[in-house]
Design a protein around this motif. Structure first.
Motif, mmCIF file in Angstrom:
data_model
loop_
_atom_site.group_PDB
_atom_site.id
_atom_site.type_symbol
_atom_site.label_atom_id
_atom_site.label_comp_id
_atom_site.label_asym_id
_atom_site.label_seq_id
_atom_site.Cartn_x
_atom_site.Cartn_y
_atom_site.Cartn_z
ATOM 1 N N PHE A 25 43.356 44.683 47.281
ATOM 2 C CA PHE A 25 44.438 43.899 47.823
ATOM 3 C C PHE A 25 45.325 43.267 46.628
ATOM 4 O O PHE A 25 45.599 42.142 46.722
ATOM 5 N N LEU A 26 45.782 44.002 45.642
ATOM 6 C CA LEU A 26 46.493 43.213 44.750
ATOM 7 C C LEU A 26 47.975 43.403 44.912
ATOM 8 O O LEU A 26 48.275 44.279 45.395
ATOM 9 N N PRO A 27 48.620 42.194 44.725
ATOM 10 C CA PRO A 27 50.158 42.123 45.010
ATOM 11 C C PRO A 27 50.863 43.067 44.178
ATOM 12 O O PRO A 27 50.495 43.387 43.003
ATOM 13 N N GLN A 28 52.107 43.506 44.672
ATOM 14 C CA GLN A 28 52.830 44.397 43.804
ATOM 15 C C GLN A 28 53.677 43.585 42.710
ATOM 16 O O GLN A 28 53.747 42.224 42.860
ATOM 17 N N ASP A 29 53.867 44.338 41.535
ATOM 18 C CA ASP A 29 54.510 43.726 40.507
ATOM 19 C C ASP A 29 56.049 42.941 40.854
ATOM 20 O O ASP A 29 56.371 42.183 40.464
ATOM 21 N N SER A 30 56.745 43.548 41.661
ATOM 22 C CA SER A 30 58.045 43.145 42.193
ATOM 23 C C SER A 30 57.945 41.965 42.933
ATOM 24 O O SER A 30 59.086 41.394 43.283
ATOM 25 N N LEU A 31 56.800 41.648 43.638
ATOM 26 C CA LEU A 31 56.776 40.528 44.351
ATOM 27 C C LEU A 31 57.227 39.295 43.929
ATOM 28 O O LEU A 31 58.081 38.446 44.692
ATOM 29 N N TRP A 32 56.666 38.830 42.885
ATOM 30 C CA TRP A 32 57.084 37.617 42.166
ATOM 31 C C TRP A 32 58.763 37.559 41.857
ATOM 32 O O TRP A 32 59.206 36.664 42.047
ATOM 33 N N SER A 33 59.191 38.668 41.462
ATOM 34 C CA SER A 33 60.772 38.647 41.254
ATOM 35 C C SER A 33 61.453 38.501 42.403
ATOM 36 O O SER A 33 62.562 38.007 42.576
ATOM 37 N N GLN A 34 60.868 39.071 43.601
ATOM 38 C CA GLN A 34 61.543 38.758 44.919
ATOM 39 C C GLN A 34 61.707 37.308 45.227
ATOM 40 O O GLN A 34 62.698 36.752 45.899
ATOM 41 N N ILE A 35 60.395 36.815 45.265
ATOM 42 C CA ILE A 35 60.293 35.105 45.510
ATOM 43 C C ILE A 35 61.046 34.499 44.532
ATOM 44 O O ILE A 35 61.932 33.474 45.159
ATOM 45 N N GLU A 36 61.325 34.630 43.517
ATOM 46 C CA GLU A 36 62.045 33.810 42.563
ATOM 47 C C GLU A 36 63.688 34.253 42.789
ATOM 48 O O GLU A 36 64.323 33.425 42.790
ATOM 49 N N SER A 37 64.025 35.441 43.121
ATOM 50 C CA SER A 37 65.398 35.460 43.361
ATOM 51 C C SER A 37 65.704 34.786 44.715
ATOM 52 O O SER A 37 66.952 34.080 44.807
ATOM 53 N N GLN A 38 64.827 34.677 45.718
ATOM 54 C CA GLN A 38 65.294 33.981 47.103
ATOM 55 C C GLN A 38 65.355 32.565 46.615
ATOM 56 O O GLN A 38 66.195 31.735 47.258
ATOM 57 N N LEU A 39 64.597 32.163 45.699
ATOM 58 C CA LEU A 39 64.440 30.569 45.491
ATOM 59 C C LEU A 39 65.969 30.304 44.670
ATOM 60 O O LEU A 39 66.409 29.170 45.008
ATOM 61 N N HIS A 40 66.247 31.080 44.033
ATOM 62 C CA HIS A 40 67.600 30.602 43.297
ATOM 63 C C HIS A 40 68.564 30.820 44.161
ATOM 64 O O HIS A 40 69.541 30.084 44.142
ATOM 65 N N ASN A 41 68.497 31.798 45.044
ATOM 66 C CA ASN A 41 69.708 31.947 46.090
ATOM 67 C C ASN A 41 69.808 30.572 47.203
ATOM 68 O O ASN A 41 70.764 30.123 47.515
ATOM 69 N N GLU A 42 68.679 29.881 47.524
ATOM 70 C CA GLU A 42 68.354 28.926 48.455
ATOM 71 C C GLU A 42 68.718 27.573 47.995
ATOM 72 O O GLU A 42 69.389 26.850 48.287
ATOM 73 N N ILE A 43 67.933 27.208 46.621
ATOM 74 C CA ILE A 43 68.152 25.962 46.290
ATOM 75 C C ILE A 43 68.409 25.917 45.011
ATOM 76 O O ILE A 43 68.228 26.734 44.024
ATOM 77 N N PRO A 44 69.680 25.189 44.700
ATOM 78 C CA PRO A 44 70.457 25.349 43.399
ATOM 79 C C PRO A 44 69.662 24.264 42.409
ATOM 80 O O PRO A 44 68.827 23.537 42.832
ATOM 81 N N ILE A 45 69.444 24.709 41.154
ATOM 82 C CA ILE A 45 68.951 23.882 40.189
ATOM 83 C C ILE A 45 69.464 22.533 39.761
ATOM 84 O O ILE A 45 70.715 22.853 39.402
#
Length: 202
Positions: A25-45
């Motif tokens: 049950f290893l996570p996919q490599d693209s999972l972290w990039s999806q989480i990171e893109s969602q964070l950038h879209n919702e919360i401004p730095i």
């Protein structure tokens, strides 16, 4: 100690025996990039320096407390100024009803208080004379209080105010006369004391 080492050994044994099950049950490599893109879209730095400003502006009570403190300080300062200029605490009814005369009433009241203090100092040796002076002044004060109590009901307030000012002038004149009398008496006493001390003893 033995219990904690037993638990640790059992956990290690369980992980070692089931290692193949964990690896499936290893996570996919693209999972972290999806989480990171969602964070950038919702919360401004936001940079660290401006975070403090945003917190302060979001707190509505912070600014109101400062404004209330400044308003309170200005209000107290204004009341102190009014009291010094117009003597509101000396005669608040007159000062509030007729502010145009407040300064004049304050000046008379200050003069009356100063002259009373001088009379008290000079009349220490003559308590009977001070009682007589106080009785004369009390009659003028009682008539002033009557005039002041009639101020709100008077049909001709201007005439009543002039009568009040005249009463205060009479009080000041009476106190001036009393001061002159006391100064003369004290001067005569001092001259007599000097003559008695300078006279040769036989």
């Amino acid at each position: 100690m033995k219990n904690s080492s037993d638990k640790k050994d059992r956990l290690e044994r369980f992980v070692r025996d089931n290692r193949d099950g964990f690896d499936t049950f290893l996570p996919q490599d693209s999972l972290w990039s999806q989480i990171e893109s969602q964070l950038h879209n919702e919360i401004p730095i936001v940079p660290e320096k401006s975070k403090k400003k945003i917190r302060r502006l979001n707190n509505p009570y912070f600014d109101w407390r400062i404004a209330a403190g400044v308003f309170l300080a200005l209000g107290i300062g204004f009341l102190v100024y009014l009291n010094n200029e117009y003597g509101i605490t000396r005669d608040p009814r007159v000062a509030l009803k007729v502010p145009a005369y407040a300064r004049e009433f304050n000046q008379y009241n200050v003069a009356i208080d100063q002259k009373r203090e001088e009379i008290i100092k000079l009349a220490r040796n003559n308590p009977e004379l001070y009682k007589d002076f106080s009785a004369d002044l009390e009659s003028l004060e009682s008539s002033y209080k009557n005039l002041r109590s009639n101020l709100s009901n008077a049909p001709n307030q201007e005439a009543l105010l002039e009568a009040m000012v005249q009463n205060l002038q009479l009080q000041v004149d009476l106190l001036n006369q009393q001061l002159e009398i006391l100064q003369r008496i004290n001067k005569v006493k001092n001259d007599n004391d000097k003559e008695n001390s300078e006279a040769p003893v036989i």
